[in-house]
Design a protein around this motif. Sequence first.
Motif, PDB file in Angstrom:
ATOM      1  N   ARG A  77       0.854  -1.190   0.000  1.00  0.00           N
ATOM      2  CA  ARG A  77       0.000   0.000   0.000  1.00  0.00           C
ATOM      3  C   ARG A  77       0.892   1.243   0.000  1.00  0.00           C
ATOM      4  NH1 ARG A  77      -5.271   0.361  -1.340  1.00  0.00           N
ATOM      5  NH2 ARG A  77      -6.401   1.755   0.003  1.00  0.00           N
ATOM      6  N   VAL A  78       0.729   2.104  -1.004  1.00  0.00           N
ATOM      7  CA  VAL A  78       1.485   3.352  -1.091  1.00  0.00           C
ATOM      8  C   VAL A  78       0.506   4.519  -1.126  1.00  0.00           C
ATOM      9  CG1 VAL A  78       3.457   2.327  -2.279  1.00  0.00           C
ATOM     10  CG2 VAL A  78       1.612   3.282  -3.617  1.00  0.00           C
ATOM     11  N   GLU A  79       0.985   5.678  -0.700  1.00  0.00           N
ATOM     12  CA  GLU A  79       0.169   6.889  -0.712  1.00  0.00           C
ATOM     13  C   GLU A  79       0.803   7.903  -1.652  1.00  0.00           C
ATOM     14  OE1 GLU A  79       0.318   8.068   3.377  1.00  0.00           O
ATOM     15  OE2 GLU A  79      -1.396   6.817   3.911  1.00  0.00           O
ATOM     16  N   ILE A  80      -0.026   8.550  -2.456  1.00  0.00           N
ATOM     17  CA  ILE A  80       0.425   9.600  -3.361  1.00  0.00           C
ATOM     18  C   ILE A  80       0.058  10.933  -2.715  1.00  0.00           C
ATOM     19  CG2 ILE A  80       0.315  10.528  -5.705  1.00  0.00           C
ATOM     20  CD1 ILE A  80       1.254   7.637  -5.648  1.00  0.00           C
ATOM     21  N   TRP A  81       1.056  11.783  -2.481  1.00  0.00           N
ATOM     22  CA  TRP A  81       0.876  13.083  -1.847  1.00  0.00           C
ATOM     23  C   TRP A  81       1.264  14.186  -2.815  1.00  0.00           C
ATOM     24  CZ3 TRP A  81      -0.363  14.098   3.432  1.00  0.00           C
ATOM     25  CH2 TRP A  81      -0.598  12.963   4.187  1.00  0.00           C
ATOM     26  N   GLN A  82       0.755  15.394  -2.539  1.00  0.00           N
ATOM     27  CA  GLN A  82       1.065  16.541  -3.377  1.00  0.00           C
ATOM     28  C   GLN A  82       1.297  17.750  -2.489  1.00  0.00           C
ATOM     29  OE1 GLN A  82      -1.622  17.035  -6.611  1.00  0.00           O
ATOM     30  NE2 GLN A  82      -1.111  19.171  -6.940  1.00  0.00           N
ATOM     31  N   THR A  83       2.291  18.556  -2.821  1.00  0.00           N
ATOM     32  CA  THR A  83       2.495  19.825  -2.116  1.00  0.00           C
ATOM     33  C   THR A  83       1.720  20.906  -2.858  1.00  0.00           C
ATOM     34  OG1 THR A  83       4.502  20.242  -3.369  1.00  0.00           O
ATOM     35  CG2 THR A  83       4.764  19.213  -1.229  1.00  0.00           C
ATOM     36  N   VAL A 113       2.599  26.516   2.334  1.00  0.00           N
ATOM     37  CA  VAL A 113       2.743  25.254   1.623  1.00  0.00           C
ATOM     38  C   VAL A 113       2.319  24.119   2.548  1.00  0.00           C
ATOM     39  CG1 VAL A 113       4.374  23.711   0.487  1.00  0.00           C
ATOM     40  CG2 VAL A 113       4.614  26.173   0.230  1.00  0.00           C
ATOM     41  N   ALA A 114       1.480  23.227   2.027  1.00  0.00           N
ATOM     42  CA  ALA A 114       1.008  22.087   2.806  1.00  0.00           C
ATOM     43  C   ALA A 114       1.041  20.837   1.938  1.00  0.00           C
ATOM     44  CB  ALA A 114      -0.405  22.322   3.319  1.00  0.00           C
ATOM     45  N   GLU A 115       1.125  19.694   2.603  1.00  0.00           N
ATOM     46  CA  GLU A 115       1.101  18.411   1.911  1.00  0.00           C
ATOM     47  C   GLU A 115      -0.317  17.853   1.970  1.00  0.00           C
ATOM     48  OE1 GLU A 115       4.005  16.171   4.024  1.00  0.00           O
ATOM     49  OE2 GLU A 115       5.673  17.206   3.073  1.00  0.00           O
ATOM     50  N   TYR A 174      -0.250  11.757 -12.675  1.00  0.00           N
ATOM     51  CA  TYR A 174       0.983  11.605 -11.922  1.00  0.00           C
ATOM     52  C   TYR A 174       2.049  12.532 -12.482  1.00  0.00           C
ATOM     53  CZ  TYR A 174      -1.237   7.257 -10.430  1.00  0.00           C
ATOM     54  OH  TYR A 174      -2.105   6.326  -9.933  1.00  0.00           O
ATOM     55  N   ASN A 175       2.839  13.149 -11.593  1.00  0.00           N
ATOM     56  CA  ASN A 175       3.967  13.952 -12.032  1.00  0.00           C
ATOM     57  C   ASN A 175       5.045  13.935 -10.960  1.00  0.00           C
ATOM     58  OD1 ASN A 175       3.829  16.285 -10.185  1.00  0.00           O
ATOM     59  ND2 ASN A 175       1.932  16.760 -11.246  1.00  0.00           N
ATOM     60  N   GLY A 176       6.231  14.309 -11.335  1.00  0.00           N
ATOM     61  CA  GLY A 176       7.342  14.353 -10.402  1.00  0.00           C
ATOM     62  C   GLY A 176       7.687  15.753  -9.961  1.00  0.00           C
ATOM     63  N   ILE A 177       6.856  16.720 -10.306  1.00  0.00           N
ATOM     64  CA  ILE A 177       7.150  18.110  -9.980  1.00  0.00           C
ATOM     65  C   ILE A 177       6.743  18.438  -8.540  1.00  0.00           C
ATOM     66  CG2 ILE A 177       6.669  20.512 -10.577  1.00  0.00           C
ATOM     67  CD1 ILE A 177       6.175  19.442 -13.464  1.00  0.00           C
ATOM     68  N   ASN A 178       5.477  18.195  -8.207  1.00  0.00           N
ATOM     69  CA  ASN A 178       5.006  18.527  -6.861  1.00  0.00           C
ATOM     70  C   ASN A 178       4.358  17.338  -6.151  1.00  0.00           C
ATOM     71  OD1 ASN A 178       2.728  18.413  -8.429  1.00  0.00           O
ATOM     72  ND2 ASN A 178       1.808  20.256  -7.611  1.00  0.00           N
ATOM     73  N   GLN A 179       4.563  16.141  -6.658  1.00  0.00           N
ATOM     74  CA  GLN A 179       4.014  14.951  -6.011  1.00  0.00           C
ATOM     75  C   GLN A 179       5.138  14.088  -5.453  1.00  0.00           C
ATOM     76  OE1 GLN A 179       1.605  12.934  -8.895  1.00  0.00           O
ATOM     77  NE2 GLN A 179      -0.066  14.380  -8.715  1.00  0.00           N
ATOM     78  N   ILE A 226       9.693  11.323  -6.505  1.00  0.00           N
ATOM     79  CA  ILE A 226       9.540  10.747  -7.848  1.00  0.00           C
ATOM     80  C   ILE A 226      10.649  11.289  -8.744  1.00  0.00           C
ATOM     81  CG2 ILE A 226       8.024  10.586  -9.862  1.00  0.00           C
ATOM     82  CD1 ILE A 226       5.652  10.857  -7.912  1.00  0.00           C
ATOM     83  N   GLN A 227      11.370  10.389  -9.412  1.00  0.00           N
ATOM     84  CA  GLN A 227      12.524  10.771 -10.231  1.00  0.00           C
ATOM     85  C   GLN A 227      12.223  10.839 -11.725  1.00  0.00           C
ATOM     86  OE1 GLN A 227      15.688  11.586  -9.030  1.00  0.00           O
ATOM     87  NE2 GLN A 227      14.508  11.665  -7.155  1.00  0.00           N
ATOM     88  N   ASN A 228      11.166  10.204 -12.174  1.00  0.00           N
ATOM     89  CA  ASN A 228      10.895  10.166 -13.607  1.00  0.00           C
ATOM     90  C   ASN A 228       9.441  10.519 -13.876  1.00  0.00           C
ATOM     91  OD1 ASN A 228       9.783   7.799 -12.516  1.00  0.00           O
ATOM     92  ND2 ASN A 228      10.010   6.709 -14.440  1.00  0.00           N
ATOM     93  N   GLN A 229       9.158  10.776 -15.127  1.00  0.00           N
ATOM     94  CA  GLN A 229       7.768  10.914 -15.543  1.00  0.00           C
ATOM     95  C   GLN A 229       7.209   9.504 -15.622  1.00  0.00           C
ATOM     96  OE1 GLN A 229       6.097  13.692 -15.942  1.00  0.00           O
ATOM     97  NE2 GLN A 229       4.236  12.671 -16.549  1.00  0.00           N
ATOM     98  N   PRO A 230       6.137   9.208 -14.882  1.00  0.00           N
ATOM     99  CA  PRO A 230       5.598   7.840 -14.900  1.00  0.00           C
ATOM    100  C   PRO A 230       5.269   7.396 -16.323  1.00  0.00           C
ATOM    101  CG  PRO A 230       4.590   9.127 -13.178  1.00  0.00           C
ATOM    102  CD  PRO A 230       5.402  10.081 -13.989  1.00  0.00           C
ATOM    103  N   PHE A 231       5.629   6.152 -16.635  1.00  0.00           N
ATOM    104  CA  PHE A 231       5.394   5.678 -17.995  1.00  0.00           C
ATOM    105  C   PHE A 231       4.555   4.410 -17.996  1.00  0.00           C
ATOM    106  CE2 PHE A 231       9.385   3.823 -16.662  1.00  0.00           C
ATOM    107  CZ  PHE A 231       9.288   2.512 -17.065  1.00  0.00           C
ATOM    108  N   ASN A 232       3.908   4.207 -19.128  1.00  0.00           N
ATOM    109  CA  ASN A 232       3.019   3.082 -19.369  1.00  0.00           C
ATOM    110  C   ASN A 232       3.839   1.822 -19.610  1.00  0.00           C
ATOM    111  OD1 ASN A 232       0.283   2.734 -19.491  1.00  0.00           O
ATOM    112  ND2 ASN A 232       0.029   3.909 -21.368  1.00  0.00           N
ATOM    113  N   VAL A 233       3.603   0.778 -18.863  1.00  0.00           N
ATOM    114  CA  VAL A 233       4.304  -0.482 -19.074  1.00  0.00           C
ATOM    115  C   VAL A 233       3.588  -1.247 -20.182  1.00  0.00           C
ATOM    116  CG1 VAL A 233       4.970  -2.673 -18.029  1.00  0.00           C
ATOM    117  CG2 VAL A 233       5.054  -0.576 -16.685  1.00  0.00           C
ATOM    118  N   GLY A 234       4.280  -1.521 -21.257  1.00  0.00           N
ATOM    119  CA  GLY A 234       3.711  -2.275 -22.365  1.00  0.00           C
ATOM    120  C   GLY A 234       2.723  -1.496 -23.217  1.00  0.00           C
TER     121      GLY A 234
END
Length: 121
Positions: A9-15, A27-29, A72-77, A88-96
């Motif tokens: 189980r993972v949580e996706i957060w954004q600032t 600024v809040a999460e 999804y993005n790696g800028i503020n998430q 997050i280090q990369n732009q999330p990509f579609n597998v297959g």
Amino acid sequence: MRCRKLTKRVEIWQTSNVPNGFGGNSVAETLITSSWAEVITLNNTNRSTDIGITSATNTIKIRLRKRNDITYNGINQFIKYRGYKYIIQNQPFNVGFRDEVIEIIAVKEGIRMVDEISPIG
């Protein structure tokens, strides 16, 4: 995707900027969502040098079901997993390219995030 692979189980957060009540912003999460995921720790044989990861220490690969209601993005998430914050280090990509699963590579931030206050004494 094979069933029972998404076991963590993972949580996706954004600032984001929120009003502070005095006419300004602070600024809040904000929790966006929590999802089931497959978490893979990277080692030296499967590290991703193409996105700038030269050391696999504290780096994980996360596979999630693609959701149309989340961008999804790696800028503020960032991701929280087992009490740690992962950037997050990369732009999330579609597998297959089947629009089923996305893959995110994230690096652990140094401090453990604790949500509850520990008793003193």
